[in-house]
Design an enzyme around this catalytic site. Structure first.
Site, PDB file in Angstrom:
ATOM      1  NE  ARG A  82       4.262  -4.130   4.453  1.00  0.00           N
ATOM      2  CZ  ARG A  82       3.653  -4.031   5.628  1.00  0.00           C
ATOM      3  NH1 ARG A  82       4.344  -3.678   6.718  1.00  0.00           N
ATOM      4  NH2 ARG A  82       2.369  -4.256   5.740  1.00  0.00           N
ATOM      5  CE1 TYR A 210       6.128 -11.416  -0.860  1.00  0.00           C
ATOM      6  CE2 TYR A 210       5.967  -9.502   0.550  1.00  0.00           C
ATOM      7  CZ  TYR A 210       5.376 -10.428  -0.275  1.00  0.00           C
ATOM      8  OH  TYR A 210       4.044 -10.361  -0.539  1.00  0.00           O
ATOM      9  CE  LYS A 219       3.213  -0.963   1.035  1.00  0.00           C
ATOM     10  NZ  LYS A 219       1.831  -0.627   1.246  1.00  0.00           N
ATOM     11  CG  HIS A 239      -0.846   2.327   3.418  1.00  0.00           C
ATOM     12  ND1 HIS A 239      -1.079   1.341   4.344  1.00  0.00           N
ATOM     13  CD2 HIS A 239      -0.557   1.685   2.268  1.00  0.00           C
ATOM     14  CE1 HIS A 239      -0.936   0.154   3.778  1.00  0.00           C
ATOM     15  NE2 HIS A 239      -0.632   0.332   2.520  1.00  0.00           N
ATOM     16  CB  SER A 261      -0.945  -4.307   4.306  1.00  0.00           C
ATOM     17  OG  SER A 261      -0.012  -3.255   4.288  1.00  0.00           O
ATOM     18  CB  CYS A 263      -7.820  -3.826   4.874  1.00  0.00           C
ATOM     19  SG  CYS A 263      -7.149  -4.482   6.405  1.00  0.00           S
ATOM     20  CG  ASP A 288      -0.205   0.269  -1.442  1.00  0.00           C
ATOM     21  OD1 ASP A 288      -0.954  -0.014  -0.495  1.00  0.00           O
ATOM     22  OD2 ASP A 288       1.032   0.119  -1.398  1.00  0.00           O
ATOM     23  NE  ARG A 380       0.867  -8.661  -0.934  1.00  0.00           N
ATOM     24  CZ  ARG A 380       0.340  -7.559  -0.420  1.00  0.00           C
ATOM     25  NH1 ARG A 380       0.043  -6.533  -1.195  1.00  0.00           N
ATOM     26  NH2 ARG A 380       0.076  -7.490   0.869  1.00  0.00           N
TER      27      ARG A 380
END
Ligand code: SAT
Ligand code: MN
Length: 597
Positions: A82, A210, A219, A239, A261, A263, A288, A380
Site C-alpha cells: 500500500r 497491488y 481497505k 481493522h 497490517s 502483525c 482483517d 501475499r
C-alpha cells in the site's frame, strides 16, 4: 472506443439499474476501453479469465499436483505494498479528512485523475465487477461495483468478495452502491493515486496493481468509506479479526481484535490451541475487517465483510499457522513469492529445507545463501475463506456474531505488557486510541519505526481521527451490553532482541484469561495501566517452557518507559487539536497523575 460503443456495451448489461448503467457508460466514455465485460462470478468466467491471465503472463500456473488451482503473480517491483503517501481522502473541507490523512479537494482530485483516466483503457478490457461486502442480503451488507482493466484484480475480487450476479441481484434498481474505478495505468509511482470521495461513495484508484491499492472492496470501501458511513449510520468499521473460542463445555465467546497490517491477525484468527488445551476450539469469522453494529438484544454484533483472506506469506508454516497452510494448499493466488524448480512456491520461513535454487519474486535466479530475500517481505496469498479448516459457520451468517471482548494489539519491543484489561469502555477507547506499533512491510516506507496507530486504523480511517475516537466513545450509549476491552503485546523483546513470549498457538493462554474475565470467572489485579492476570489465579502456564523471569519481563510495567510513551502520545493528541475528545484527555490526565503520584 467511442462513447457509442460504450453505450452498445451497456445495452448487453445483465441489469436495468439506470444509475449503474449511466455511471458505467460515463466511466467508459472517459477511459475508452475496447471492450466492456460484465462479470457474473461463474466458474466458466473464472476459467476463461484464468486462461487469459496465463496466456498474457499475468499468472504463472503452479504444479497441479502439489498446488492444485494455484497461480503465481509477480507485481511490478515498484508496486508491492500500500502507498499511504499516495492515498487521499477527498472531502470538501480539509478538516473533515483530519491531520492523519492526505487530503485533496474533491473537484481538484476528479480533475487531476480524469486526466490520467482519459483514454487509459484504450486497447484494454473494462471489467464491471459487482460485489457484496458481507453475507448476501444481510442488514450490514454493502454493495460496490469496481470497474477495472486488470484481470488479476477481477480474479482476486472473486475470492475476496461475494462477486457477480448475486451482488447485482441484491442491488436491484437501487442507487446505493460504491462506485469504484481502477486502472493499472502504466504502473508508474509518479502517476499513482488512491482517492476516496466519501460524500459520493466513490473511489478512484490509478497506477497500481497491488492489493490494498486496487482491491477496492477491502481497505478503500470496507474501511475508509466504511468508517465514514459507520459514523453517519451508527456503526463501526474496524481493522479487526473476528474469532469464536469454544471451551470444552461448549460455551462460545466471540472476540474482535485490532492489530496493524502484518502483525498476526490471520495467525490469531486461525490459531490452534496448544496440547494442554484439549477440547478448546478456535474458529475464524474474519481475519482483517469487522463491521460492528448494536443488535436488538443490546449486544454489539460483528460481520466479516470479506469472503477470502489476503494474508502475508513469509513466516507462514505448519508451526506458526497450520490452518493457513491448509487454506493455501489449493485454489490460491500467490503474489510475489519465489518459485521452485518443480513448480511449487517458496518463501522465507516455510517448513523444510531451503531449496538450493529458486526463481525469486522478481523472476530472477536465486541461490541458497543469497543475501536477497527470495519472496518479498509483503508477499501475499489470496485464498477463499471456504478453504479454512476452522472457518466458523457464522462467517456466512448475515446477522453476525455477538462480540464479548475487543482486543487492541500493537507490535512493541518494549513498554507495553503482555495483556491488560481496561477499567471501563472509555479507558478501553483510550487504550485503543494510544496504540503504537512498529511499522512493517505492508506499507511502503521504513520498517520497524514506532508510530501511533490508533485502533490499527491510522491508514484506514476515512475522516478526522478525533471525530473517529469521539464516535467510539459515543457508541457506548447505543450498546447496553458493552464488550470488555483488552490490550495485548506479543512482541516484547529481551536484551538480545529475541521475542520473549512464544506467541502463535500459545496466545491461547492469554485468550483463555480474556474469556475468563469476560465471563466473570477469574479475579484480577489492578495496576497503573489496567487490570492484569494475578500471579496465583492468572495465566495458565502448564506445559509452557518459559522461565519465570521471562514472564516477569513480558508482563512488566516500567515507569521510565511509560514516561517516554506518554510524551509520544502527547504529540499524537496535540495533532488532533480541539478534536481530541475530552474524555480521552481526562484519561490521559488520570494516567499521568497515577504515574507521578
Ligand atoms: O495491501 S492490503 O492493504 O490489502 C494488506 C494490508 O496492508 O493489511
Ligand atoms: Mn489489514
Amino acid at each position: 472506443m467511442a462513447s457509442t460503443q460504450a453505450a452498445a456495451a451497456t445495452e448487453q448489461a445483465p441489469t436495468k439499474n439506470p444509475t449503474l448503467l449511466a455511471w458505467v457508460a460515463k466511466m467508459a466514455a472517459m477511459t475508452q476501453p475496447d471492450r466492456i465485460v460484465w462479470c457474473d462470478g461463474s466458474e466458466a468466467e473464472k476459467q476463461r479469465l484464468t486462461e487469459q491471465a496465463v496466456k498474457d503472463g499475468t499468472l504463472i500456473p503452479l504444479n497441479p499436483k502439489t498446488r492444485p488451482g494455484c497461480y503465481l503473480h509477480r507485481s511490478n517491483p515498484n508496486d508491492v505494498a500500500r502507498v499511504e503517501h499516495l492515498t487521499f481522502i477527498c472531502t470538501p473541507n480539509k478538516t473533515d479528512a483530519g491531520p492523519t490523512n492526505n487530503w485533496m479537494e474533491p473537484e481538484a482530485a476528479y480533475t487531476k485523475l480524469s486526466q490520467l483516466f482519459e483514454g487509459c483503457m484504450k486497447g484494454r478490457t473494462m471489467y464491471v465487477v459487482p460485489y457484496a461486502m458481507g453475507p448476501l442480503g444481510g442488514p450490514s451488507t454493502k454493495i460496490g461495483v469496481e470497474l477495472t482493466d486488470s484481470d488479476y484484480v477481477v480474479l482476486n475480487m472473486r475470492i475476496m468478495t461475494r462477486m457477480g450476479k448475486a451482488a447485482l441481484d441484491m442491488l436491484g434498481d437501487s442507487d446505493d452502491f460504491n462506485r469504484g474505478l481502477h486502472s493499472t495505468g502504466d504502473v508508474n509511482p509518479d502517476r499513482r493515486y488512491i482517492c476516496h470521495f466519501p460524500q459520493d461513495n466513490t473511489i478512484w484508484s490509478f497506477g497500481s496493481g497491488y492489493g490494498g491499492n486496487v482491491l477496492l472492496g477491502k481497505k478503500c470501501l470496507a474501511l475508509r468509506i466504511g468508517s465514514y458511513l459507520g459514523r453517519e449510520e451508527g456503526w463501526l468499521a474496524e481493522h479487526m479479526l473476528i474469532l469464536g473460542v469454544t471451551s470444552p463445555k461448549g460455551e462460545t465467546t466471540y472476540i474482535a481484535a485490532a492489530f496493524p497490517s502484518a502483525c498476526g491477525k490471520t495467525n490469531f484468527a486461525m490459531m490452534i490451541p496448544p496440547k494442554e488445551y484439549a477440547g478448546w476450539k478456535i474458529e475464524t469469522v474474519g481475519d482483517d475487517i469487522a463491521w460492528m453494529r448494536p443488535g436488538p438484544d443490546g449486544r454489539l454484533y460483528a460481520i466479516n465483510p470479506e469472503a477470502g483472506y489476503f494474508g502475508v506469506v513469509p513466516g507462514t508454516n505448519y508451526k506458526t499457522n497450520p490452518n493457513a497452510m491448509e487454506t493455501i494448499s489449493k485454489d490460491t493466488l500467490f503474489t510475489n513469492v519465489a518459485l521452485t524448480p518443480d513448480g511449487d512456491v517458496w518463501w522465507e520461513g516455510k517448513d523444510g529445507e531451503v531449496p538450493e535454487e529458486l526463481i525469486d519474486w522478481q523472476g530472477k535466479p536465486w541461490k541458497k545463501g543469497s543475501t536477497e530475500k527470495a519472496a518479498h517481505p509483503n508477499s501475499r496469498f489470496t485464498a477463499p475463506m471456504s478453504n479454512n479448516p476452522v472457518l466458523s459457520a457464522k462467517a456466512n451468517d448475515p446477522q453476525g456474531v455477538p462480540i464479548s471482548a475487543i482486543i487492541f494489539g500493537g507490535r512493541r519491543s518494549n513498554t507495553v505488557p503482555l495483556v491488560l484489561q481496561a477499567f471501563n469502555w472509555t479507558h478501553g477507547v483510550f487504550l485503543g486510541a494510544t496504540m503504537g506499533s512498529e511499522t512493517t512491510a505492508a506499507a511502503t516506507g521504513k520498517v520497524g519505526v514506532v508510530r501511533r496507530d490508533p485502533m490499527a486504523m491510522l491508514p484506514f480511517c476515512g475522516y478526522h481521527m478525533g471525530d473517529y475516537l469521539q464516535h467510539w466513545l459515543d457508541m457506548q450509549k447505543s450498546i447496553p451490553q458493552l464488550p470488555k476491552i483488552f490490550q495485548v503485546n506479543w512482541f516484547r523483546q529481551d536484551k538480545n532482541g529475541k521475542f520473549i513470549w512464544p506467541g502463535f498457538g500459545e496466545n491461547m493462554r492469554v485468550l483463555e484469561w480474556i474469556v475468563n474475565r469476560v465471563q466473570g470467572r477469574v479475579p484480577t489485579q489492578e495496576t497503573l495501566l489496567g487490570w492484569v492476570p494475578r500471579q496465583d489465579q492468572g495465566l495458565n502456564l502448564n506445559g509452557l517452557d518459559l522461565p519465570a523471569e521471562a514472564l516477569q519481563e513480558a508482563t512488566s510495567i516500567k515507569e521510565d518507559e511509560w514516561k517516554t510513551e506518554l510524551k509520544s502520545q502527547e504529540v499524537f493528541f496535540e495533532q488532533l487539536g480541539t478534536k481530541a475528545p475530552e474524555a480521552l484527555m481526562l484519561q490521559r490526565k488520570l494516567l499521568i497523575a497515577r504515574l507521578d503520584g
